[in-house]
Design a protein around this motif. Structure first.
Motif, PDB file in Angstrom:
ATOM      1  N   UNK A  90      90.009  21.109  43.293  1.00 46.43           N
ATOM      2  CA  UNK A  90      91.203  21.037  44.131  1.00 46.43           C
ATOM      3  C   UNK A  90      90.851  21.182  45.609  1.00 46.43           C
ATOM      4  N   UNK A  91      89.947  22.099  45.936  1.00 46.75           N
ATOM      5  CA  UNK A  91      89.530  22.257  47.328  1.00 46.75           C
ATOM      6  C   UNK A  91      88.883  20.973  47.827  1.00 46.75           C
ATOM      7  N   UNK A  92      88.010  20.378  47.028  1.00 46.49           N
ATOM      8  CA  UNK A  92      87.374  19.120  47.421  1.00 46.49           C
ATOM      9  C   UNK A  92      88.387  18.022  47.685  1.00 46.49           C
ATOM     10  N   UNK A  93      89.388  17.923  46.831  1.00 42.24           N
ATOM     11  CA  UNK A  93      90.434  16.907  46.998  1.00 42.24           C
ATOM     12  C   UNK A  93      91.238  17.146  48.268  1.00 42.24           C
ATOM     13  N   UNK A  94      91.625  18.387  48.500  1.00 46.37           N
ATOM     14  CA  UNK A  94      92.426  18.725  49.687  1.00 46.37           C
ATOM     15  C   UNK A  94      91.656  18.462  50.975  1.00 46.37           C
ATOM     16  N   UNK A  95      90.396  18.880  51.021  1.00 43.28           N
ATOM     17  CA  UNK A  95      89.604  18.677  52.235  1.00 43.28           C
ATOM     18  C   UNK A  95      89.356  17.195  52.496  1.00 43.28           C
ATOM     19  N   UNK A  96      89.064  16.437  51.453  1.00 44.68           N
ATOM     20  CA  UNK A  96      88.745  15.020  51.650  1.00 44.68           C
ATOM     21  C   UNK A  96      89.963  14.183  52.026  1.00 44.68           C
ATOM     22  N   UNK A  97      91.170  14.758  51.996  1.00 43.74           N
ATOM     23  CA  UNK A  97      92.362  14.019  52.424  1.00 43.74           C
ATOM     24  C   UNK A  97      92.412  13.843  53.946  1.00 43.74           C
ATOM     25  N   UNK A  98      91.601  14.599  54.681  1.00 47.64           N
ATOM     26  CA  UNK A  98      91.486  14.443  56.133  1.00 47.64           C
ATOM     27  C   UNK A  98      90.374  13.419  56.373  1.00 47.64           C
ATOM     28  N   UNK A  99      90.665  12.261  56.988  1.00 50.54           N
ATOM     29  CA  UNK A  99      89.682  11.179  57.073  1.00 50.54           C
ATOM     30  C   UNK A  99      88.272  11.590  57.537  1.00 50.54           C
ATOM     31  N   UNK A 100      88.107  12.426  58.567  1.00 56.13           N
ATOM     32  CA  UNK A 100      86.731  12.799  58.923  1.00 56.13           C
ATOM     33  C   UNK A 100      86.009  13.610  57.845  1.00 56.13           C
ATOM     34  N   UNK A 101      86.770  14.196  56.901  1.00 59.99           N
ATOM     35  CA  UNK A 101      86.180  14.971  55.813  1.00 59.99           C
ATOM     36  C   UNK A 101      86.067  14.154  54.527  1.00 59.99           C
ATOM     37  N   UNK A 102      86.196  12.842  54.629  1.00 62.01           N
ATOM     38  CA  UNK A 102      86.207  11.985  53.442  1.00 62.01           C
ATOM     39  C   UNK A 102      84.935  12.131  52.605  1.00 62.01           C
ATOM     40  N   UNK A 103      83.843  12.503  53.244  1.00 64.69           N
ATOM     41  CA  UNK A 103      82.579  12.657  52.518  1.00 64.69           C
ATOM     42  C   UNK A 103      82.353  14.132  52.182  1.00 64.69           C
ATOM     43  N   UNK A 104      83.275  14.695  51.403  1.00 63.60           N
ATOM     44  CA  UNK A 104      83.195  16.086  50.962  1.00 63.60           C
ATOM     45  C   UNK A 104      82.571  16.129  49.573  1.00 63.60           C
ATOM     46  N   UNK A 105      81.540  16.977  49.426  1.00 63.55           N
ATOM     47  CA  UNK A 105      80.867  17.105  48.130  1.00 63.55           C
ATOM     48  C   UNK A 105      80.888  18.566  47.684  1.00 63.55           C
ATOM     49  N   UNK A 106      81.122  18.757  46.408  1.00 60.39           N
ATOM     50  CA  UNK A 106      81.087  20.087  45.784  1.00 60.39           C
ATOM     51  C   UNK A 106      79.800  20.157  44.964  1.00 60.39           C
ATOM     52  N   UNK A 107      79.096  21.275  45.073  1.00 61.29           N
ATOM     53  CA  UNK A 107      77.849  21.377  44.313  1.00 61.29           C
ATOM     54  C   UNK A 107      77.454  22.814  44.051  1.00 61.29           C
ATOM     55  N   UNK A 108      76.382  22.974  43.315  1.00 64.45           N
ATOM     56  CA  UNK A 108      75.790  24.281  42.990  1.00 64.45           C
ATOM     57  C   UNK A 108      76.825  25.246  42.414  1.00 64.45           C
ATOM     58  N   UNK A 109      77.614  24.755  41.464  1.00 63.07           N
ATOM     59  CA  UNK A 109      78.633  25.612  40.840  1.00 63.07           C
ATOM     60  C   UNK A 109      77.956  26.530  39.830  1.00 63.07           C
ATOM     61  N   UNK A 110      78.235  27.809  39.946  1.00 62.55           N
ATOM     62  CA  UNK A 110      77.666  28.788  39.020  1.00 62.55           C
ATOM     63  C   UNK A 110      78.671  29.907  38.774  1.00 62.55           C
ATOM     64  N   UNK A 111      78.479  30.620  37.695  1.00 60.42           N
ATOM     65  CA  UNK A 111      79.343  31.740  37.348  1.00 60.42           C
ATOM     66  C   UNK A 111      78.607  33.037  37.628  1.00 60.42           C
ATOM     67  N   UNK A 112      79.263  33.941  38.352  1.00 59.34           N
ATOM     68  CA  UNK A 112      78.690  35.252  38.628  1.00 59.34           C
ATOM     69  C   UNK A 112      78.672  36.056  37.334  1.00 59.34           C
TER      70      UNK A 112
END
Length: 132
Positions: A90-112
């Motif tokens: 959801x954060x990735x989708x929201x951020x990428x809705x702003x055109x300069x942020x169109x190249x937003x990538x989510x990575x290195x997901x881990x569980x504490x």
């Protein structure tokens, strides 16, 4: 004559110097130096503008914490802690809705292991064309 016209358009009110090409080059260098000092990224966006856009695009009901945020050249990096994997999408989708942020990538997901929280990285490569 054409260069003198360009000089007058770019720097209205200033007298045309003997060498308008050199004067235009100097004006461009000065503008680039000022942009560097002011922290201008991706066109006309300052670091404060970028932080404001990020803040405005994080939905208030999204339960997450930014542990770390850095702006380096044309790249924004954020280390995020959230309660669920869905928050990353959801954060990735929201951020990428702003055109300069169109190249937003989510990575290195881990569980504490202790808290069960989800940690992930957000990398935003600024699109200079959309930032101008």
């Amino acid at each position: 004559g054409q260069v003198a016209d360009l000089f007058q358009q770019a720097l209205p009110g200033q007298p045309v110097p003997d060498d308008p090409v050199a004067a235009l080059r100097a004006a461009v260098r000065d503008a680039q130096t000022r942009a560097g000092v002011l922290g201008v990224y991706g066109g006309n966006l300052s670091a404060l503008d970028l932080l404001q856009e990020i803040s405005a695009r994080v939905p208030p009901d999204l339960d997450l914490v930014f542990e770390e945020l850095s702006i380096d050249g044309q790249t924004i990096r954020i280390r995020v802690v959230a309660k669920s994997f869905e928050a990353a999408d959801r954060l990735g989708t929201e951020l990428s809705s702003f055109p300069p942020f169109a190249q937003t990538r989510i990575g290195a997901i881990e569980t504490d292991r202790v808290s069960g929280d989800k940690k992930f990285n957000v990398t935003i490569s600024l699109n200079a064309e959309d930032s101008a």
